[in-house]
Write an enzyme that holds these catalytic residues in place. Structure first.
Site, PDB file in Angstrom:
ATOM      1  N   GLU A  15      -6.080  23.399  47.733  1.00  0.00           N
ATOM      2  CA  GLU A  15      -7.178  24.058  48.456  1.00  0.00           C
ATOM      3  C   GLU A  15      -8.212  24.573  47.459  1.00  0.00           C
ATOM      4  O   GLU A  15      -7.894  24.883  46.308  1.00  0.00           O
ATOM      5  CB  GLU A  15      -6.590  25.188  49.311  1.00  0.00           C
ATOM      6  CG  GLU A  15      -7.562  26.084  50.028  1.00  0.00           C
ATOM      7  CD  GLU A  15      -8.451  25.420  51.077  1.00  0.00           C
ATOM      8  OE1 GLU A  15      -8.986  24.332  50.791  1.00  0.00           O
ATOM      9  OE2 GLU A  15      -8.647  26.017  52.147  1.00  0.00           O
ATOM     10  N   ASP A  16      -9.445  24.655  47.910  1.00  0.00           N
ATOM     11  CA  ASP A  16     -10.508  25.118  47.019  1.00  0.00           C
ATOM     12  C   ASP A  16     -10.403  26.601  46.686  1.00  0.00           C
ATOM     13  O   ASP A  16     -10.509  27.006  45.546  1.00  0.00           O
ATOM     14  CB  ASP A  16     -11.897  24.783  47.603  1.00  0.00           C
ATOM     15  CG  ASP A  16     -12.068  25.207  49.056  1.00  0.00           C
ATOM     16  OD1 ASP A  16     -11.191  25.923  49.596  1.00  0.00           O
ATOM     17  OD2 ASP A  16     -13.077  24.815  49.671  1.00  0.00           O
ATOM     18  N   ASP A  62      -8.664  33.195  50.233  1.00  0.00           N
ATOM     19  CA  ASP A  62      -9.384  34.436  50.485  1.00  0.00           C
ATOM     20  C   ASP A  62      -8.435  35.377  51.250  1.00  0.00           C
ATOM     21  O   ASP A  62      -7.572  35.997  50.646  1.00  0.00           O
ATOM     22  CB  ASP A  62     -10.631  34.041  51.291  1.00  0.00           C
ATOM     23  CG  ASP A  62     -11.621  35.153  51.506  1.00  0.00           C
ATOM     24  OD1 ASP A  62     -11.730  36.023  50.633  1.00  0.00           O
ATOM     25  OD2 ASP A  62     -12.296  35.159  52.545  1.00  0.00           O
ATOM     26  N   PHE A 111     -19.070  36.039  46.966  1.00  0.00           N
ATOM     27  CA  PHE A 111     -19.214  34.814  47.771  1.00  0.00           C
ATOM     28  C   PHE A 111     -19.673  33.690  46.855  1.00  0.00           C
ATOM     29  O   PHE A 111     -20.753  33.739  46.275  1.00  0.00           O
ATOM     30  CB  PHE A 111     -20.186  35.004  48.930  1.00  0.00           C
ATOM     31  CG  PHE A 111     -20.087  33.883  49.925  1.00  0.00           C
ATOM     32  CD1 PHE A 111     -19.113  33.894  50.907  1.00  0.00           C
ATOM     33  CD2 PHE A 111     -20.937  32.780  49.841  1.00  0.00           C
ATOM     34  CE1 PHE A 111     -18.983  32.836  51.804  1.00  0.00           C
ATOM     35  CE2 PHE A 111     -20.811  31.715  50.723  1.00  0.00           C
ATOM     36  CZ  PHE A 111     -19.842  31.754  51.712  1.00  0.00           C
ATOM     37  N   ARG A 143     -22.036  22.100  48.478  1.00  0.00           N
ATOM     38  CA  ARG A 143     -20.757  21.508  48.086  1.00  0.00           C
ATOM     39  C   ARG A 143     -20.912  20.595  46.867  1.00  0.00           C
ATOM     40  O   ARG A 143     -19.975  20.376  46.107  1.00  0.00           O
ATOM     41  CB  ARG A 143     -20.172  20.668  49.235  1.00  0.00           C
ATOM     42  CG  ARG A 143     -19.710  21.466  50.435  1.00  0.00           C
ATOM     43  CD  ARG A 143     -18.840  20.587  51.340  1.00  0.00           C
ATOM     44  NE  ARG A 143     -18.754  21.103  52.700  1.00  0.00           N
ATOM     45  CZ  ARG A 143     -17.852  21.988  53.116  1.00  0.00           C
ATOM     46  NH1 ARG A 143     -16.973  22.470  52.275  1.00  0.00           N
ATOM     47  NH2 ARG A 143     -17.832  22.386  54.367  1.00  0.00           N
TER      48      ARG A 143
END
Ligand code: IMP
Ligand code: MG
Length: 177
Positions: free
Chosen positions: A100-101, A104, A153, A166
């Site tokens: 996964e990137d 959070d 963020f 992206r």
């Protein structure tokens, strides 16, 4: 591409990403020696990381993809995770590595982990490029972490803001004002 009211600040350069991804790949290659793991990325963001990661891994591996959405506020996910696109093959009896990137709150990865567990994967490990530990709402055991970052963020390298950014080859902090 950057809108007037948005500003990008470099956080992790392309070189640093590349170097760290190679280190994780080496670690995984060692840990899974003699095994044939399946790397499952969570679309869309995780797909970028997976593509670079597996190209540094010298194992007899396969890849698969799953897409999930979590309904919540715009900037925070919730426990309601829905599968938008399912895997193309069963994971029963397989050694699975979820890629996964960013983690959070942890809701997304926890949900995917639980689904794969129900489907009787032999083993499940989690590999994330970025981890924002301060933001965690549910406990998730992450086995491989690229970088721990503060509560900012970020965009780039597969990670988006409203589907944009992206394609940046580095990680940047998105500042809107
Ligand atoms: P979690 O379920 O809260 O752990 O959410 C993980 C997902 O939220 C990631 O796959 C991203 O899509 C998104 N996300 C979390 N933090 C950021 C960020 O800083 N920028 C962009 N997307 C983020
Ligand atoms: Mg995502």
């Amino acid at each position: 591409m950057v809108k007037k009211e948005e500003k990008l600040e470099l956080l992790i350069s392309e070189n640093k990403l590349k170097k760290r991804i190679k280190e994780i790949a080496d670690e995984i290659s060692k840990d899974y020696e003699g095994k044939k793991p399946v790397f499952i990325s969570i679309l869309k963001g995780g797909g970028f990381f997976l593509a670079d990661l597996v190209r540094e891994i010298k194992l007899d591996l396969t890849v698969d993809y799953i897409a999930a959405s979590s309904y919540g506020s715009n900037t925070e996910s919730s426990g309601n995770v829905h599968i938008l696109k399912d895997l193309s093959a069963p994971v029963e009896g397989k050694d699975v590595i979820i890629v996964e990137d960013i983690i959070d709150t942890g809701y997304t990865l926890k949900a995917i982990y639980d689904i794969l567990k129900t489907r009787k994967a032999k083993s499940i490990k989690i590999c994330v490029l970025l981890d924002k530990p301060e933001r965690r709402k549910v406990k998730v055991a992450v086995d491989y972490v690229g970088f721990k970052i503060p509560d900012l963020f970020v965009v780039g390298y597969g990670i988006d803001y409203a589907e944009r950014y992206r394609n940046l080859p580095y990680i940047a902090v998105l500042k809107s004002h």
